[in-house]
Design a protein around this motif. Structure first.
Motif, short mmCIF file in Angstrom:
data_model
loop_
_atom_site.label_atom_id
_atom_site.label_comp_id
_atom_site.label_asym_id
_atom_site.label_seq_id
_atom_site.Cartn_x
_atom_site.Cartn_y
_atom_site.Cartn_z
N LEU A 107 0.86 -1.18 0.00
CA LEU A 107 0.00 0.00 0.00
C LEU A 107 0.89 1.23 0.00
O LEU A 107 1.85 1.31 0.78
CB LEU A 107 -0.90 0.00 1.24
N THR A 108 0.61 2.17 -0.88
CA THR A 108 1.37 3.42 -0.91
C THR A 108 0.42 4.61 -0.94
O THR A 108 -0.62 4.56 -1.61
CB THR A 108 2.33 3.48 -2.13
N PRO A 109 0.74 5.67 -0.20
CA PRO A 109 -0.13 6.86 -0.19
C PRO A 109 0.09 7.75 -1.40
O PRO A 109 -0.62 8.74 -1.57
CB PRO A 109 0.29 7.58 1.09
N CYS A 110 1.07 7.42 -2.24
CA CYS A 110 1.43 8.27 -3.37
C CYS A 110 0.98 7.64 -4.69
O CYS A 110 1.45 6.55 -5.05
CB CYS A 110 2.94 8.49 -3.38
N PRO A 111 0.09 8.28 -5.44
CA PRO A 111 -0.37 7.71 -6.70
C PRO A 111 0.73 7.60 -7.75
O PRO A 111 0.69 6.71 -8.60
CB PRO A 111 -1.48 8.68 -7.15
N THR A 112 1.71 8.49 -7.70
CA THR A 112 2.84 8.38 -8.62
C THR A 112 3.62 7.11 -8.35
O THR A 112 3.95 6.35 -9.27
CB THR A 112 3.77 9.60 -8.49
N CYS A 159 -3.42 14.46 -10.51
CA CYS A 159 -3.34 14.06 -11.92
C CYS A 159 -3.06 12.57 -12.08
O CYS A 159 -3.68 11.90 -12.91
CB CYS A 159 -2.25 14.87 -12.63
N HIS A 160 -2.14 12.04 -11.29
CA HIS A 160 -1.80 10.62 -11.42
C HIS A 160 -2.90 9.72 -10.88
O HIS A 160 -3.08 8.59 -11.37
CB HIS A 160 -0.47 10.32 -10.74
N THR A 161 -3.65 10.19 -9.90
CA THR A 161 -4.82 9.44 -9.44
C THR A 161 -5.85 9.37 -10.55
O THR A 161 -6.43 8.32 -10.84
CB THR A 161 -5.44 10.10 -8.20
N SER A 162 -6.09 10.50 -11.19
CA SER A 162 -7.10 10.59 -12.24
C SER A 162 -6.70 9.83 -13.50
O SER A 162 -7.52 9.13 -14.10
CB SER A 162 -7.35 12.07 -12.58
N ILE A 220 -9.06 20.69 2.81
CA ILE A 220 -8.75 20.10 1.51
C ILE A 220 -8.18 18.71 1.77
O ILE A 220 -7.19 18.56 2.48
CB ILE A 220 -7.74 20.95 0.73
N ILE A 221 -8.83 17.71 1.21
CA ILE A 221 -8.36 16.33 1.31
C ILE A 221 -7.81 15.95 -0.05
O ILE A 221 -8.47 16.16 -1.07
CB ILE A 221 -9.51 15.38 1.70
N SER A 222 -6.61 15.40 -0.09
CA SER A 222 -6.01 15.05 -1.37
C SER A 222 -5.59 13.59 -1.40
O SER A 222 -5.37 12.96 -0.37
CB SER A 222 -4.78 15.93 -1.67
N SER A 223 -5.49 13.07 -2.61
CA SER A 223 -5.01 11.70 -2.81
C SER A 223 -3.51 11.65 -3.03
O SER A 223 -2.95 10.58 -3.24
CB SER A 223 -5.71 11.08 -4.03
N CYS A 224 -2.84 12.81 -2.96
CA CYS A 224 -1.42 12.86 -3.31
C CYS A 224 -0.60 13.71 -2.34
O CYS A 224 -0.91 14.89 -2.13
CB CYS A 224 -1.27 13.43 -4.72
N PRO A 225 0.44 13.15 -1.74
CA PRO A 225 1.30 13.93 -0.84
C PRO A 225 1.95 15.14 -1.51
O PRO A 225 2.15 16.17 -0.86
CB PRO A 225 2.37 12.91 -0.41
N ASN A 226 2.29 15.03 -2.79
CA ASN A 226 2.93 16.15 -3.48
C ASN A 226 1.97 17.33 -3.65
O ASN A 226 2.37 18.49 -3.52
CB ASN A 226 3.45 15.70 -4.84
#
Length: 260
Positions: A107-112, A159-162, A220-226
């Motif tokens: 499991l990784t929190p980063c979509p990239t 962007c990478h999640t999408s 703001i909730i995000s799917s990406c740490p960056n």
């Protein structure tokens, strides 16, 4: 002329940074349902370790034993800069590390990172790592969830999640189950990996548009740490969290008998 953008690094250094330990961590359960390893990603490891802590808490709550091996970069920044050989070396190193453990997946929190270790590695070295999704783990366990966030939350989809991971609807549904009536928001934040370092003005122009768009959000909730780092540079007084942190807050609130 150096390609390092010192003003951008100076802004990042203004954030409160508490790097994650790089030693092996094992978070055990008495009778675990399985064993999952976490791939932190560089931003979570060096800049937002609270995301890792949230994932560990959630996975333990779901009754999984959690392993956090010694971490290396996934290699995505190197490949995007043209360093294919170095990216391959990192891919081989990461495969060796994670394949040495008897795990159900990663499991990784980063979509990239998720896209890179789960898809691009196959193209680079002919083998990839098994990447899991948090929403799927909750579906499998079917544990009762309760909670409520009363503020105005925006869910920013990276962007990478999408474009690659494509699990934003599942994440949004999970957030809604935890009481976040979050508005779905798309569009680049301006970070774009090396883009924000090499093209700072263009990056900041994109970010300014997002700051205006998200002005009415309490959270703001995000799917990406960056994306989170990018937003924190411009909106220091606004609550900006990863979706794992948002879920952890509700779980801990329910445990202690209080709402988030």
């Amino acid at each position: 002329m150096s390609i390092i953008n010192l003003p951008y690094f100076n802004r990042i250094s203004s954030l409160e940074i508490k790097p994650q330990s790089n030693s092996l961590q094992v978070h055990s359960k008495v009778k675990p349902a399985g064993r999952i390893a976490i791939f932190l990603g560089c931003t979570s490891k060096y800049l937002i370790p609270s995301i890792t802590e949230a994932l560990i808490y959630i996975l333990n709550w779901l009754n999984y034993e959690v392993i956090v091996p010694k971490q290396h970069c996934c290699g995505a920044p190197l490949l995007s800069a043209g360093f294919e050989k170095e990216a391959k070396n990192l891919a081989i190193k990461n495969l060796e590390v994670y394949k040495s453990f008897n795990i159900d997946g990663i499991l990784t929190p980063c979509p990239t990172c998720a896209h890179f270790i789960g898809d691009v590695y196959k193209e680079l070295i002919g083998e990839k790592l098994k990447v899991l999704k948090l929403a799927d783990l909750f579906r499998e366990k079917d544990r009762e969830i309760s909670g409520q966030y009363k503020g105005n939350a925006f869910f920013h989809i990276s962007c990478h999640t999408s474009n690659y991971v494509k699990d934003s609807d599942d994440i949004l549904s999970l957030l809604q189950k935890f009481g976040y009536n979050a508005q779905k928001k798309t569009g680049c934040c301006g970070f774009g990996g090396l883009f924000s370092f090499l093209f700072e003005k263009q990056s900041m122009d994109i970010l300014r548009k997002k700051v205006l768009e998200y002005e009415k959000a309490d959270m703001i909730i995000s799917s990406c740490p960056n994306c989170i780092i990018q937003f924190k540079l411009a909106m220091k007084n606004k609550k900006i969290v990863h979706y794992a942190e948002a879920i952890e807050k509700i779980l801990k609130g329910a445990k202690n008998g209080r709402a988030f």
